[in-house]
Design an enzyme around this catalytic site. Structure first.
Site, PDB file in Angstrom:
ATOM      1  N   SER A   1      -5.504  -8.927   4.608  1.00 43.85           N
ATOM      2  CA  SER A   1      -4.946  -7.889   3.716  1.00 43.85           C
ATOM      3  C   SER A   1      -6.311  -6.869   3.637  1.00 43.85           C
ATOM      4  O   SER A   1      -5.910  -5.662   3.470  1.00 43.85           O
ATOM      5  CB  SER A   1      -4.581  -8.303   2.454  1.00 43.85           C
TER       6      SER A   1
ATOM      7  N   HIS B   1       1.361 -10.783   4.600  1.00 37.67           N
ATOM      8  CA  HIS B   1       1.050  -9.334   5.182  1.00 37.67           C
ATOM      9  C   HIS B   1       1.715  -9.009   6.451  1.00 37.67           C
ATOM     10  O   HIS B   1       1.166  -8.230   7.280  1.00 37.67           O
ATOM     11  CB  HIS B   1      -0.306  -8.833   5.133  1.00 37.67           C
TER      12      HIS B   1
ATOM     13  N   LYS C   1       6.494  -8.226  -0.628  1.00 43.53           N
ATOM     14  CA  LYS C   1       5.842  -7.128  -0.056  1.00 43.53           C
ATOM     15  C   LYS C   1       6.746  -6.370   0.833  1.00 43.53           C
ATOM     16  O   LYS C   1       7.616  -5.639   0.246  1.00 43.53           O
ATOM     17  CB  LYS C   1       4.581  -7.621   0.915  1.00 43.53           C
TER      18      LYS C   1
END
Ligand SMILES: *Cc1c(COP(=O)(O)O)cnc(C)c1O
Length: 415
Positions: free
Chosen positions: A190, A218, A249
């Site tokens: 990330s 991610h 996310k």
């Protein structure tokens, strides 16, 4: 009541140290929903400022998608607000099972178990499946939640240099006598936006009889041709034993996480993982929203395609303007500034110009590697990116860093 003045002073002095060290974290209050355009109160108590958000994990722009909100409303109506129980007592609904099956299908695994968050998934999985006869071998840059999960597990631990396959192979040889070997990595890292070499890792794990765990927080939803994740990008779908990921996310951004992978491993988590056994799972309203997210993703790759285009546009624009970027192929685009204070000044100037992007420095990133980490979203339109680019260039000129090499920036600003 034993919160004495002495105790209070102890904490006050520790907090002062954090402030003096320049690493005090100040919250910025958003008065709107999460999106490309947000209204921010910063510093606390000041007037609201309209800014373009360039640093959220809202990769697919689904955090405030009308269909997701509608599905969440319907879930709230039909399944209520809370479960008031952990799952194995009376806290499991049909929609929890439905979501687990959807995730399994989407990731191309054998089975899935939900957790309250991916932090909890990582906190629970290692202890549930390993003992002191086993070894965990992790990339040196894995996420903090994996580090905490490994701490909670009695298995032995070793690391390999970030993305070094030679070093990983050395470690696999070194630990060949252990009962189980588990290799652990993030799919997308990330802070740098680089991707793990999962094809080579899968090959090594197969050669040395090791399990492979990937935290794809991610990546799930947008990395790979149809957004399945890093395993799709690297062409190793079906060969990753354990995937952990988050719904907090790209997948709507509310909360929740899971462990997905080999059937028996998921079953071990159901029997033994403590965050699953002793904490309520995802609320029905969120489960309903995430189910809709998977419908949207399965129907079309439009969003991840748009994200890919946006990220390419952004990367090229910054590069052509003379910024130093971390190379990569993800929507995480770090603008390297090296000097910690410079990263904070840059972020402040951007905010004044209506661009919201946070500067990171030690200890979040290595010393001398301060940066502005930008994150692109499918929620951005080209006009957002053009406006942000213009402001980045304006601030870059003002601070005198455009076109400079790393050495020149360090010479000018120090480390
Ligand atoms: C964000 C993140 C997590 C934590 O996810 P939550 O669901 O918010 O707990 C775990 N691992 C990685 C790699 C992450 O980036």
């Amino acid at each position: 009541m034993s919160y004495s003045e002495k105790t209070r002073d102890l904490y006050l002095s520790q907090l002062a140290d954090i402030r003096n060290g320049g690493i005090f974290k100040e919250e910025r209050f958003i008065h709107s929903s999460q999106a490309a355009d947000i209204e921010v109160e910063f510093p606390s108590g000041s007037d609201l400022k309209k800014v373009i958000n360039m640093c959220s994990n809202n990769y697919l722009g689904l955090s405030s998608h009308p269909d997701v909100i509608k599905a969440a409303h319907e879930g709230l109506e039909s399944r209520g607000y809370g479960m008031s129980s952990v799952r194995f007592i009376c806290g499991t609904q049909d929609i929890h099972r439905e979501l687990e099956n959807k995730v399994t299908e989407f990731l191309g695994t054998e089975d899935t178990i939900l957790f309250p968050s991916c932090m909890d998934a990582n906190a629970g999985v290692f202890e549930a499946i390993l003992t002191s006869e086993d070894i965990m071998i992790s990339d040196r840059l894995v996420h903090a939640s994996i580090i905490d999960g490994m701490r909670l597990c009695s298995a032995q631990h070793d690391t390999f240099k970030h993305s070094s396959m030679e070093h990983l192979e050395e470690k696999l040889l070194l630990h060949s006598n252990k009962r189980l070997k588990l290799v652990i990595t993030d799919g997308v890292f990330s802070m740098d936006g680089d991707t793990a070499k999962l094809d080579q890792m899968a090959r090594l794990c197969e050669k040395y009889d090791a399990l492979l765990l990937v935290d794809d927080s991610h990546a799930t939803g947008f990395i790979g041709r149809t957004g399945r994740g890093t395993h799709e990008l690297c062409n190793v779908m079906g060969r990753i034993d354990i995937i952990t990921t988050t719904f907090g996310k790209a997948l709507g951004g509310a909360s929740g996480g899971c462990v997905s992978g080999r059937k028996e491993i998921v079953e071990m988590c159901r029997q033994k993982a403590r965050p699953y056994l002793f904490s309520n799972t995802i609320a029905p309203v969120i489960v309903s929203g995430v189910l809709k997210v998977f419908d949207i993703l399965s129907a079309s790759t439009e969003r991840r395609d748009k994200l890919e285009k946006n990220a390419a546009f952004w990367r090229k624009g910054l590069k052509d303007a003379g910024f130093i970027l971390k190379e990569g192929n993800t929507p995480i685009v770090p603008v390297m500034l090296f000097n910690a204070k410079l990263s904070q000044d840059f972020s402040k100037e951007l905010f004044n110009e209506g661009i919201y992007a946070i500067g990171f420095f030690f200890p979040v990133v290595p010393n001398g590697q301060a940066r502005i980490r930008t994150q692109i979203s499918a929620g951005h339109e080209i006009h957002h990116l053009e406006a942000a680019l213009e402001k980045f260039i304006k601030v870059g000129k003002k601070l005198g860093i455009l076109g400079l090499t790393k050495d020149q920036i360090i010479e000018k600003f120090g480390l």
